[in-house]
Design a protein around this motif. Structure first.
Motif, PDB file in Angstrom:
ATOM      1  N   ASP A 130       0.841  -1.197   0.000  1.00 16.46           N
ATOM      2  CA  ASP A 130       0.000   0.000   0.000  1.00 16.46           C
ATOM      3  C   ASP A 130       0.877   1.249   0.000  1.00 16.46           C
ATOM      4  O   ASP A 130       1.997   1.244   0.521  1.00 16.46           O
ATOM      5  N   LEU A 131       0.354   2.309  -0.592  1.00 16.46           N
ATOM      6  CA  LEU A 131       1.082   3.567  -0.714  1.00 16.46           C
ATOM      7  C   LEU A 131       0.195   4.706  -0.223  1.00 16.46           C
ATOM      8  O   LEU A 131      -0.940   4.850  -0.679  1.00 16.46           O
ATOM      9  N   THR A 132       0.706   5.503   0.710  1.00 23.72           N
ATOM     10  CA  THR A 132      -0.026   6.655   1.213  1.00 23.72           C
ATOM     11  C   THR A 132       0.339   7.875   0.375  1.00 23.72           C
ATOM     12  O   THR A 132       1.511   8.121   0.097  1.00 23.72           O
ATOM     13  N   SER A 133      -0.662   8.628  -0.030  1.00 22.89           N
ATOM     14  CA  SER A 133      -0.444   9.821  -0.840  1.00 22.89           C
ATOM     15  C   SER A 133       0.338  10.860  -0.047  1.00 22.89           C
ATOM     16  O   SER A 133      -0.004  11.151   1.098  1.00 22.89           O
ATOM     17  N   PRO A 134       1.378  11.457  -0.638  1.00 25.04           N
ATOM     18  CA  PRO A 134       2.099  12.534   0.043  1.00 25.04           C
ATOM     19  C   PRO A 134       1.290  13.831   0.084  1.00 25.04           C
ATOM     20  O   PRO A 134       1.619  14.745   0.821  1.00 25.04           O
ATOM     21  N   TYR A 135       0.215  13.902  -0.705  1.00 21.08           N
ATOM     22  CA  TYR A 135      -0.589  15.110  -0.792  1.00 21.08           C
ATOM     23  C   TYR A 135      -1.855  15.028   0.045  1.00 21.08           C
ATOM     24  O   TYR A 135      -2.354  16.018   0.535  1.00 21.08           O
ATOM     25  N   THR A 141      -5.266   9.337   2.450  1.00 22.36           N
ATOM     26  CA  THR A 141      -5.525   8.490   1.291  1.00 22.36           C
ATOM     27  C   THR A 141      -4.405   7.469   1.145  1.00 22.36           C
ATOM     28  O   THR A 141      -3.259   7.820   0.889  1.00 22.36           O
ATOM     29  N   THR A 142      -4.761   6.216   1.337  1.00 20.08           N
ATOM     30  CA  THR A 142      -3.841   5.110   1.108  1.00 20.08           C
ATOM     31  C   THR A 142      -4.411   4.270  -0.023  1.00 20.08           C
ATOM     32  O   THR A 142      -5.605   3.975  -0.055  1.00 20.08           O
ATOM     33  N   VAL A 143      -3.546   3.882  -0.955  1.00 20.99           N
ATOM     34  CA  VAL A 143      -3.962   3.173  -2.156  1.00 20.99           C
ATOM     35  C   VAL A 143      -3.334   1.784  -2.169  1.00 20.99           C
ATOM     36  O   VAL A 143      -2.172   1.614  -1.790  1.00 20.99           O
ATOM     37  N   PRO A 172      -7.423   1.065  -5.831  1.00 28.39           N
ATOM     38  CA  PRO A 172      -8.526   1.331  -4.917  1.00 28.39           C
ATOM     39  C   PRO A 172      -8.029   1.892  -3.593  1.00 28.39           C
ATOM     40  O   PRO A 172      -6.957   1.510  -3.111  1.00 28.39           O
ATOM     41  N   ARG A 173      -8.795   2.799  -3.041  1.00 23.95           N
ATOM     42  CA  ARG A 173      -8.479   3.377  -1.732  1.00 23.95           C
ATOM     43  C   ARG A 173      -8.585   2.281  -0.675  1.00 23.95           C
ATOM     44  O   ARG A 173      -9.492   1.463  -0.695  1.00 23.95           O
ATOM     45  N   ARG A 174      -7.611   2.256   0.232  1.00 23.82           N
ATOM     46  CA  ARG A 174      -7.663   1.319   1.358  1.00 23.82           C
ATOM     47  C   ARG A 174      -8.540   1.954   2.431  1.00 23.82           C
ATOM     48  O   ARG A 174      -8.262   3.042   2.916  1.00 23.82           O
ATOM     49  N   LEU A 175      -9.631   1.292   2.783  1.00 21.81           N
ATOM     50  CA  LEU A 175     -10.562   1.810   3.782  1.00 21.81           C
ATOM     51  C   LEU A 175     -10.046   1.535   5.192  1.00 21.81           C
ATOM     52  O   LEU A 175      -9.220   0.648   5.406  1.00 21.81           O
ATOM     53  N   ALA A 193     -11.369   0.100   7.624  1.00 24.56           N
ATOM     54  CA  ALA A 193     -11.662  -1.264   8.077  1.00 24.56           C
ATOM     55  C   ALA A 193     -10.821  -2.309   7.345  1.00 24.56           C
ATOM     56  O   ALA A 193     -10.905  -3.493   7.640  1.00 24.56           O
ATOM     57  N   GLY A 194      -9.982  -1.853   6.385  1.00 24.96           N
ATOM     58  CA  GLY A 194      -9.094  -2.767   5.680  1.00 24.96           C
ATOM     59  C   GLY A 194      -9.561  -3.174   4.302  1.00 24.96           C
ATOM     60  O   GLY A 194      -8.796  -3.725   3.526  1.00 24.96           O
TER      61      GLY A 194
END
Length: 103
Positions: free
Chosen positions: A22-27, A31-33, A60-63, A65-66
């Motif tokens: 997973d990658l978290t947006s720096p902006y 938002t984690t994708v 897809p965005r990681r919610l 709840a996972g």
């Protein structure tokens, strides 16, 4: 006879991604994708050579709840913002047929 030469060029490639962390947006810190696609734009000019390599990660965005939500992107990533796997793919797919600028 008319002569021409390419003075600027842009190439964009899109790669399907599997198994990337997973990658978290720096902006957008909330938002984690879960990466599924990487689009890389390369720009070249005859005066500068390769002067831009801009990757964008989509998935897809990681919610909280996972689970997975709607597909989003994390925005263009600077070299400092990119995880190693993105930098490796940017380097691996960098065009090698563009001429170097005259020094």
């Amino acid at each position: 006879m008319t002569t021409t030469r390419i003075t600027d060029e842009t190439r964009t490639i899109t790669l399907a991604i599997e198994g990337a962390p997973d990658l978290t947006s720096p902006y957008y810190r909330n938002t984690t994708v879960a990466p599924t696609r990487l689009t890389i734009t390369y720009r070249w000019s005859e005066t500068s050579g390769l002067y831009f390599a801009g990757p964008e990660v989509f998935g897809p965005r990681r919610l909280k709840a996972g689970g997975l939500g709607q597909s989003v992107d994390v925005g263009y990533l600077t070299p400092e913002q990119r995880p190693d796997w993105v930098n490796d793919l940017v380097a691996q797919h960098t065009p090698t047929d563009w001429p170097q600028p005259a020094v």
